[in-house]
Design an enzyme around this catalytic site. Structure first.
Site, PDB file in Angstrom:
ATOM      1  N   GLU A  34       0.871  -1.181   0.000  1.00  0.00           N
ATOM      2  CA  GLU A  34       0.000   0.000   0.000  1.00  0.00           C
ATOM      3  C   GLU A  34       0.902   1.222   0.000  1.00  0.00           C
ATOM      4  OE1 GLU A  34      -3.251   1.160  -0.203  1.00  0.00           O
ATOM      5  OE2 GLU A  34      -2.159   3.051   0.005  1.00  0.00           O
ATOM      6  N   SER A  40      -7.605  -0.262   4.626  1.00  0.00           N
ATOM      7  CA  SER A  40      -8.955  -0.714   4.972  1.00  0.00           C
ATOM      8  C   SER A  40      -9.818   0.420   5.516  1.00  0.00           C
ATOM      9  CB  SER A  40      -8.841  -1.843   6.007  1.00  0.00           C
ATOM     10  OG  SER A  40     -10.064  -2.518   6.110  1.00  0.00           O
ATOM     11  N   CYS A  44     -16.489   5.964   1.772  1.00  0.00           N
ATOM     12  CA  CYS A  44     -17.921   6.291   1.767  1.00  0.00           C
ATOM     13  C   CYS A  44     -18.328   7.084   3.007  1.00  0.00           C
ATOM     14  CB  CYS A  44     -18.749   5.009   1.671  1.00  0.00           C
ATOM     15  SG  CYS A  44     -18.062   3.842   0.480  1.00  0.00           S
ATOM     16  N   ARG A  71      -3.784 -11.791  10.748  1.00  0.00           N
ATOM     17  CA  ARG A  71      -4.356 -12.725   9.760  1.00  0.00           C
ATOM     18  C   ARG A  71      -3.262 -13.381   8.919  1.00  0.00           C
ATOM     19  NH1 ARG A  71      -9.822  -9.593   7.588  1.00  0.00           N
ATOM     20  NH2 ARG A  71     -10.745  -9.418   9.660  1.00  0.00           N
ATOM     21  N   VAL A  81       4.099   0.238  -5.562  1.00  0.00           N
ATOM     22  CA  VAL A  81       4.513  -0.606  -6.680  1.00  0.00           C
ATOM     23  C   VAL A  81       4.607   0.295  -7.908  1.00  0.00           C
ATOM     24  CG1 VAL A  81       3.893  -2.560  -8.146  1.00  0.00           C
ATOM     25  CG2 VAL A  81       3.521  -2.675  -5.670  1.00  0.00           C
ATOM     26  N   TYR A 453     -45.561  -6.676   4.709  1.00  0.00           N
ATOM     27  CA  TYR A 453     -46.513  -5.582   4.957  1.00  0.00           C
ATOM     28  C   TYR A 453     -46.828  -5.497   6.441  1.00  0.00           C
ATOM     29  CZ  TYR A 453     -51.153  -3.778   6.004  1.00  0.00           C
ATOM     30  OH  TYR A 453     -52.204  -3.135   6.604  1.00  0.00           O
ATOM     31  N   TRP A 461     -49.548  -2.603  -0.464  1.00  0.00           N
ATOM     32  CA  TRP A 461     -48.797  -2.618  -1.730  1.00  0.00           C
ATOM     33  C   TRP A 461     -47.598  -1.689  -1.570  1.00  0.00           C
ATOM     34  CZ3 TRP A 461     -49.832  -5.934  -5.640  1.00  0.00           C
ATOM     35  CH2 TRP A 461     -51.075  -6.573  -5.626  1.00  0.00           C
TER      36      TRP A 461
HETATM   37  P1  FAD Z   1      -9.487   2.225  -3.190  1.00  0.00           P
HETATM   38  O1  FAD Z   1     -10.396   2.232  -2.039  1.00  0.00           O
HETATM   39  O2  FAD Z   1      -9.281   3.515  -3.904  1.00  0.00           O
HETATM   40  O3  FAD Z   1      -8.060   1.668  -2.723  1.00  0.00           O
HETATM   41  C1  FAD Z   1      -6.980   1.565  -3.617  1.00  0.00           C
HETATM   42  C2  FAD Z   1      -5.696   1.616  -2.799  1.00  0.00           C
HETATM   43  O4  FAD Z   1      -4.599   1.345  -3.654  1.00  0.00           O
HETATM   44  C3  FAD Z   1      -5.438   2.989  -2.200  1.00  0.00           C
HETATM   45  O5  FAD Z   1      -5.259   2.874  -0.800  1.00  0.00           O
HETATM   46  C4  FAD Z   1      -4.156   3.466  -2.896  1.00  0.00           C
HETATM   47  O6  FAD Z   1      -3.317   4.240  -2.067  1.00  0.00           O
HETATM   48  C5  FAD Z   1      -3.500   2.148  -3.259  1.00  0.00           C
HETATM   49  N1  FAD Z   1      -2.578   2.238  -4.405  1.00  0.00           N
HETATM   50  C6  FAD Z   1      -2.833   2.824  -5.603  1.00  0.00           C
HETATM   51  N2  FAD Z   1      -1.768   2.657  -6.432  1.00  0.00           N
HETATM   52  C7  FAD Z   1      -0.823   1.977  -5.728  1.00  0.00           C
HETATM   53  C8  FAD Z   1       0.471   1.513  -6.050  1.00  0.00           C
HETATM   54  N3  FAD Z   1       1.019   1.708  -7.256  1.00  0.00           N
HETATM   55  N4  FAD Z   1       1.175   0.842  -5.095  1.00  0.00           N
HETATM   56  C9  FAD Z   1       0.636   0.610  -3.859  1.00  0.00           C
HETATM   57  N5  FAD Z   1      -0.617   1.038  -3.515  1.00  0.00           N
HETATM   58  C10 FAD Z   1      -1.329   1.703  -4.435  1.00  0.00           C
HETATM   59  N6  FAD Z   1     -19.203   3.391  -2.921  1.00  0.00           N
HETATM   60  C11 FAD Z   1     -20.397   2.888  -2.546  1.00  0.00           C
HETATM   61  O7  FAD Z   1     -20.745   1.771  -2.942  1.00  0.00           O
HETATM   62  N7  FAD Z   1     -21.231   3.604  -1.717  1.00  0.00           N
HETATM   63  C12 FAD Z   1     -20.908   4.837  -1.244  1.00  0.00           C
HETATM   64  O8  FAD Z   1     -21.677   5.447  -0.484  1.00  0.00           O
HETATM   65  C13 FAD Z   1     -19.661   5.394  -1.650  1.00  0.00           C
HETATM   66  N8  FAD Z   1     -19.298   6.612  -1.224  1.00  0.00           N
HETATM   67  C14 FAD Z   1     -18.077   7.112  -1.600  1.00  0.00           C
HETATM   68  C15 FAD Z   1     -17.735   8.397  -1.185  1.00  0.00           C
HETATM   69  C16 FAD Z   1     -16.535   8.941  -1.562  1.00  0.00           C
HETATM   70  C17 FAD Z   1     -16.174  10.325  -1.109  1.00  0.00           C
HETATM   71  C18 FAD Z   1     -15.636   8.197  -2.394  1.00  0.00           C
HETATM   72  C19 FAD Z   1     -14.321   8.787  -2.830  1.00  0.00           C
HETATM   73  C20 FAD Z   1     -15.976   6.914  -2.814  1.00  0.00           C
HETATM   74  C21 FAD Z   1     -17.200   6.368  -2.430  1.00  0.00           C
HETATM   75  N9  FAD Z   1     -17.590   5.111  -2.856  1.00  0.00           N
HETATM   76  C22 FAD Z   1     -18.818   4.615  -2.494  1.00  0.00           C
HETATM   77  C23 FAD Z   1     -16.721   4.281  -3.731  1.00  0.00           C
HETATM   78  C24 FAD Z   1     -15.934   3.239  -2.934  1.00  0.00           C
HETATM   79  O9  FAD Z   1     -15.285   3.860  -1.869  1.00  0.00           O
HETATM   80  C25 FAD Z   1     -14.942   2.556  -3.858  1.00  0.00           C
HETATM   81  O10 FAD Z   1     -15.670   1.882  -4.856  1.00  0.00           O
HETATM   82  C26 FAD Z   1     -14.024   1.568  -3.154  1.00  0.00           C
HETATM   83  O11 FAD Z   1     -13.284   2.187  -2.144  1.00  0.00           O
HETATM   84  C27 FAD Z   1     -13.055   0.941  -4.159  1.00  0.00           C
HETATM   85  O12 FAD Z   1     -12.150   0.136  -3.484  1.00  0.00           O
HETATM   86  P2  FAD Z   1     -10.739  -0.218  -4.144  1.00  0.00           P
HETATM   87  O13 FAD Z   1     -10.044  -1.120  -3.182  1.00  0.00           O
HETATM   88  O14 FAD Z   1     -10.930  -0.670  -5.534  1.00  0.00           O
HETATM   89  O15 FAD Z   1      -9.967   1.182  -4.288  1.00  0.00           O
END
Ligand code: FAD
Length: 472
Positions: A34, A40, A44, A71, A81, A453, A461
């Site tokens: 990371e 983690s 949202c 874990r 990366v 209901y 409904w």
């Molecule tokens: P991310 O959570 O973005 O995590 C990716 C991680 O990869 C990051 O920690 C980043 O630092 C790391 N990373 C990136 N490149 C590299 C690299 N080259 N080397 C090492 N680490 C790297 N979704 C919903 O369903 N409901 C909601 O209400 C909702 N609200 C949201 C509100 C906000 C403000 C935002 C921004 C998003 C929201 N989302 C919501 C979307 C949801 O948060 C994302 O879909 C979800 O977090 C995606 O998870 P992910 O693991 O794919 O990516």
């Protein structure tokens, strides 16, 4: 370490995969890289942290680094990366200045997405924010807090917080007028957060309605409710530039020529998948620009998987690849890939774009195909109906109007999508429609579902059934 499962990205998709792989095959070495300090975390929840409803940053974390290590995950924070070699099956890792090569047996790219501010000029001025991550959220809350009340320790987050940046904002004069650029779900949630700090909130949206992905009925209801709540809407206005003096934003400029004096701006105009890591690899991207994957999250290269906001998934209705970056699909796909690489092949499932948003006291939900053009492109002949019905028995206190739109295929009657808006538990009703889509139900089948209901919860409904009756 032999044949390790290497994960790039330590949030929803990445850590779900790492945890599931360890549970499925406790002997498998799992390494998570990371690049930041947070792992983690709940993006949202960040609008509610800015608002002040969520007190501290650690409240937004679901797994601590210590719990991940318990874990059996080899978690490396502050490790980016920077390259992938799919022939040698290695990744190059930058650990804060020193680089090394890490071999992999299986590789998961779970790098997420980033908020974009282009093509808007001036987005690097102080007082202009995007919201993508806990450091952004902390900086915005610091900026909103009066300098004499600001205490960086009160934000929480411990050593993961980027303190120098947050303290810089904590020392600035707090704003009075804010422009929220983009009225998607993040923009709407942030309008509510800024309003809670008593700011004069201006919401700019280039289309004629907010939350465009939720359809017309929801957009109209949200427009009315945001206005009633004191937000000034600038609909049909495209922001092209943010101007400022001495490096600080002081004006929003629209394509129409209209301008507004502001002392803060939140740009929420969209996100882009973080695929750059794969630029020099044979891993293929899909038409959306996100990584193309199969039913098990595999990319076009053996042993390389992708999940979450960086990847496409099959659409629940069309079956074709789509990019609908949301939290549950990211967690689910990560978990499935973790099981697969642990020896239990598991499909990642599909995505219907099921989303919910709260706009002050209004709840909105959407799922599936709402847009008729998109439905036609997928080979359907779409027809829609919109109804308004009570959320509970009319005589029971708390009943509120609930507006449901359903879209179906005219020939087959198959449900294609729907939206819901209302003030009384409207959003959660979208799950009935999402389940119906997953079951490929027709509108007639939906109408015959045995929903619950009782007067405090629903009329005989349910509004969803009323909509199905009308469309059938
Ligand atoms: P991310 O959570 O973005 O995590 C990716 C991680 O990869 C990051 O920690 C980043 O630092 C790391 N990373 C990136 N490149 C590299 C690299 N080259 N080397 C090492 N680490 C790297 N979704 C919903 O369903 N409901 C909601 O209400 C909702 N609200 C949201 C509100 C906000 C403000 C935002 C921004 C998003 C929201 N989302 C919501 C979307 C949801 O948060 C994302 O879909 C979800 O977090 C995606 O998870 P992910 O693991 O794919 O990516």
């Amino acid at each position: 370490m032999s044949d390790p499962f290497v994960v790039v990205g330590g949030d929803a998709a990445g850590l779900s995969a790492a945890s599931k792989c360890r549970r499925t095959d406790p002997e498998r070495d799992v390494v998570v890289f990371e690049k930041g300090e947070w792992i983690s975390y709940a993006h949202c929840g960040t609008p509610y942290f800015v608002k002040g409803e969520v007190d501290r940053l650690e409240d937004l974390l679901s797994l601590s680094p210590e719990a991940a290590e318990e874990r059996g995950i080899d978690l490396r924070r502050g490790h980016e990366v920077v390259a992938v070699d799919t022939d040698a099956e290695t990744v190059t890792v930058d650990a804060g200045g020193t680089t090394f090569e890490q071999p992999y047996g299986d590789l998961l790219v779970a790098t997420g997405a980033r908020a974009v501010s282009d093509p808007i000029e001036g987005a690097t001025l102080d007082g202009v924010f995007t919201l993508h991550g806990l450091d952004h959220a902390a900086a915005i809350r610091a900026y909103l807090t009066p300098p004499d009340e600001f205490d960086v320790a009160a934000l929480g987050g411990g050593d993961a917080l980027n303190e120098p940046e947050v303290e810089r904002y904590g020392g600035m004069t707090s704003p009075e007028t804010v422009a929220v650029v983009g009225a998607g779900y993040v923009g709407v949630e942030m309008a509510e957060a800024f309003d809670a700090w008593d700011l004069d909130v201006h919401l700019f949206q280039r289309s004629e309605r907010p939350v465009p992905g939720f359809g017309e009925a929801v957009g109209d209801a949200v427009t009315e409710h945001l206005r009633e709540s004191g937000v000034t809407l600038h609909l049909g206005e495209e922001v092209v530039r943010l101007d400022g003096e001495a490096g600080h934003v002081d004006r929003v400029v629209c394509e129409s020529g209209s301008e507004l004096a502001v002392d803060a701006a939140l740009v929420g105009i969209g996100i882009r998948p973080n695929t750059e890591l794969l630029d020099d690899t044979p891993v293929e991207l899909g038409a959306s620009g996100a990584v193309a994957t199969d039913a098990h999250g595999r990319t076009s290269v053996d042993g390389v998987y992708a999940a979450g906001d960086v990847a496409e998934m099959p659409h629940t209705v069309t079956g074709t690849a789509t990019w609908d970056p949301l939290g549950l699909p990211a967690n689910r796909a990560g978990r499935a890939i973790g099981a697969t690489v642990g020896g239990d092949p598991t499909p990642v499932g599909s995505v219907a774009g099921t989303a919910m948003v709260k706009a002050f006291d209004l709840e909105c939900g959407r799922t599936g195909l709402l847009d008729h053009d998109r439905a036609r492109e997928a080979g359907f002949d779409p027809v829609s109906e919109t109804i308004t019905a009570g959320s509970r028995s009319g005589y029971y206190p708390g009943a509120a109007e609930t507006t449901v739109t359903l879209t179906a295929d005219r020939d087959t009657g198959r449900l294609l999508g729907g939206s819901i808006v209302g003030a009384d538990r409207a959003a959660i009703r979208i799950d009935t429609l999402a389940t119906a889509l997953g079951g490929e139900m027709t509108v007639a089948e939906l109408e015959r579902q045995d929903l619950g209901y009782a007067p405090p919860f629903s009329p005989v409904w349910d509004p969803v059934l009323v909509a199905a009756k009308v469309l059938n």
